[in-house]
Design an enzyme around this catalytic site. Sequence first.
Site, short mmCIF file in Angstrom:
data_model
loop_
_atom_site.label_atom_id
_atom_site.label_comp_id
_atom_site.label_asym_id
_atom_site.label_seq_id
_atom_site.Cartn_x
_atom_site.Cartn_y
_atom_site.Cartn_z
N SER A 108 29.47 46.70 48.62
CA SER A 108 29.31 46.22 47.18
C SER A 108 30.71 44.81 47.80
CB SER A 108 30.60 47.09 46.96
OG SER A 108 31.58 47.30 46.53
N GLN A 128 26.31 42.55 46.18
CA GLN A 128 26.72 43.88 45.10
C GLN A 128 27.71 42.71 44.16
OE1 GLN A 128 29.05 45.82 44.10
NE2 GLN A 128 29.01 45.84 42.02
N TYR A 130 30.13 42.55 40.74
CA TYR A 130 30.28 42.91 38.96
C TYR A 130 31.11 41.09 38.81
CZ TYR A 130 31.36 47.56 40.80
OH TYR A 130 30.92 48.68 41.78
N THR A 156 26.24 44.43 39.07
CA THR A 156 26.01 45.66 38.43
C THR A 156 27.15 45.38 36.60
OG1 THR A 156 26.52 46.90 39.92
CG2 THR A 156 27.12 48.15 38.39
N LYS A 254 21.70 45.94 37.83
CA LYS A 254 22.55 47.12 37.73
C LYS A 254 23.22 48.25 37.00
CE LYS A 254 24.37 50.37 41.62
NZ LYS A 254 25.82 51.00 40.83
N HIS A 278 25.91 54.66 36.99
CA HIS A 278 26.89 54.45 38.40
C HIS A 278 27.47 55.67 38.82
CE1 HIS A 278 29.66 50.91 39.09
NE2 HIS A 278 29.96 51.62 39.67
N GLY A 310 20.93 57.44 41.27
CA GLY A 310 22.36 58.77 40.68
C GLY A 310 21.50 60.16 40.43
N GLY A 311 22.34 60.75 41.30
CA GLY A 311 21.52 62.15 41.52
C GLY A 311 20.61 62.22 42.86
C1 LIG Z 1 32.78 56.14 45.60
C2 LIG Z 1 31.39 55.04 44.65
C3 LIG Z 1 31.92 54.64 45.05
C4 LIG Z 1 30.94 53.21 44.49
N1 LIG Z 1 31.29 51.81 44.03
C5 LIG Z 1 30.26 50.96 43.39
C6 LIG Z 1 30.15 49.43 43.87
O1 LIG Z 1 30.96 49.34 44.05
N2 LIG Z 1 28.94 49.16 42.91
C7 LIG Z 1 28.41 50.00 42.45
O2 LIG Z 1 27.22 48.67 41.82
N3 LIG Z 1 28.00 51.01 42.39
C8 LIG Z 1 28.72 51.81 43.18
N4 LIG Z 1 29.13 53.18 43.07
C9 LIG Z 1 27.80 53.54 42.40
C10 LIG Z 1 26.54 53.66 42.74
O3 LIG Z 1 26.21 52.24 43.52
C11 LIG Z 1 25.29 54.34 42.75
O4 LIG Z 1 25.16 53.66 41.64
C12 LIG Z 1 25.72 55.88 42.38
O5 LIG Z 1 26.84 56.42 44.02
C13 LIG Z 1 24.63 56.65 42.56
O6 LIG Z 1 24.64 57.86 42.38
P1 LIG Z 1 24.66 59.01 43.58
O7 LIG Z 1 25.95 58.85 43.91
O8 LIG Z 1 24.42 60.52 42.30
O9 LIG Z 1 23.63 58.95 44.46
C14 LIG Z 1 29.83 53.83 43.28
C15 LIG Z 1 29.86 55.37 43.62
C16 LIG Z 1 30.60 55.94 44.43
C17 LIG Z 1 30.55 57.23 44.21
#
Ligand SMILES: Cc1cc2nc3c(=O)[nH]c(=O)nc-3n(C[C@H](O)[C@H](O)[C@H](O)COP(=O)(O)O)c2cc1C
Length: 390
Positions: A108, A128, A130, A156, A254, A278, A310-311
């Site tokens: 990230s 990654q 934004y 993202t 993403k 996300h 996701g999940g």
């Molecule tokens: C605490 C946390 C921080 C996250 N930070 C980012 C981020 O900085 N950039 C990003 O593209 N996605 C971020 N995400 C999303 C994750 O990349 C991913 O899409 C998501 O966690 C997938 O779902 P899962 O936790 O069920 O595996 C974050 C998710 C969590 C839980």
Amino acid sequence: MASKWFETVAVAQRRAEKRLPRSVYGALIAGSEKGLSSKDNLDSFDQLGFAPHIAGLSSDRQMATTIMGQSLSMPVIISPTGVQAVHPEGEVAVGRAAANRGVAMGLSSFASKSVEDVCAVNNQVFFQMYWSGDRDTMVQRLERAKAAGAKGIILTLDWSFSNGRDWGSPWIPEKINFTNALKLAPEALSRPRWLWSFAKTGHMPDLTTPNMAPIGTKPPTFFGAYYEWMQSMLPSWDDVAWLRAQWDGPFMVKGLSRIDDAKRVVDLGATTLSVSNHGGNNLDGTPAPIRSLAAIADAVGDQIEVVLDGGVRRGSDVVKALALGARAVMIGRAYLWGLAANGQAGVENVLDVLRSGIDSTLLGLGKSSISELSRDDVVAPPNFFRKLGE
Ligand SMILES: Cc1cc2nc3c(=O)[nH]c(=O)nc-3n(C[C@H](O)[C@H](O)[C@H](O)COP(=O)(O)O)c2cc1C
């Protein structure tokens, strides 16, 4: 002493909950608003079943693949997650674990460790970003990632700045100064192992984002970085195409849920897209990605690499996603629970749990390779799938 090894991601999550201060654990659980999407991300995987065989099974099962030009030992990628006050080694520990297990890592731009430090331990890093800052700033970030050795970019786009959670967001301080440390002291003191893991390094989590400032300058705090992002112009599709053209290499977009968006991402020349909401942290009510995956894979899967995140908590979840058209999955919370439970070894443990789960699911389905998976291997209830857009 009790073994630190855990047999499932759920066990790792329970250990993380015991080990992390309440607000840190809460920030990882997250889920926006009512938490409909984050709940659906998990529930939807539970609603899918399998159609197994019992004899004539394969003793040799292959799960290696490639994504964004990188060879992976299994179809799993570390998804980028920002601001980790989970473990003092943070993304560096995750990077080492991923390298040891042969999987690529998304880092990230809001990470707590620099892209240079993470690329030094893992040569399959995707940086990654934004849509944050002006064009020059974004180009500087790309150049920095390239110089550090990043092999690809993840852009993202699914963020709508929704805030407020029905269960009450945890308080995250701007920085850890004396006053804030005092406020956090009761919950931190109730988690002595977490506190000690940071205390031994001589530093508390500083909640800064070193990848959001040029090297050698003071990194902004998470809130400072978030503010820059909130103030930035929202990108048009032409802007996204412009950014893609600035990076000479693999490029993932993403955060997709819709077929029409997926077609645009193909048109702008991305190599990869991630069907993702996300982790349920964005627009609440967005369906779980596993519901939208098949329609997107049908529409564009022959023109672009499709991944899902996701999940995913089990090897069998990975197999479900592959059977429905993903080339690989990305994991977020699963590895964060491992990191919290046991640092680098905990992330390796999570990756081993997923690997063995993929393997036993392939065995049960009578497959010798992930390339043999198809929709017939998965049993879905009526009205399970979502087809968003055309
Ligand atoms: C605490 C946390 C921080 C996250 N930070 C980012 C981020 O900085 N950039 C990003 O593209 N996605 C971020 N995400 C999303 C994750 O990349 C991913 O899409 C998501 O966690 C997938 O779902 P899962 O936790 O069920 O595996 C974050 C998710 C969590 C839980």
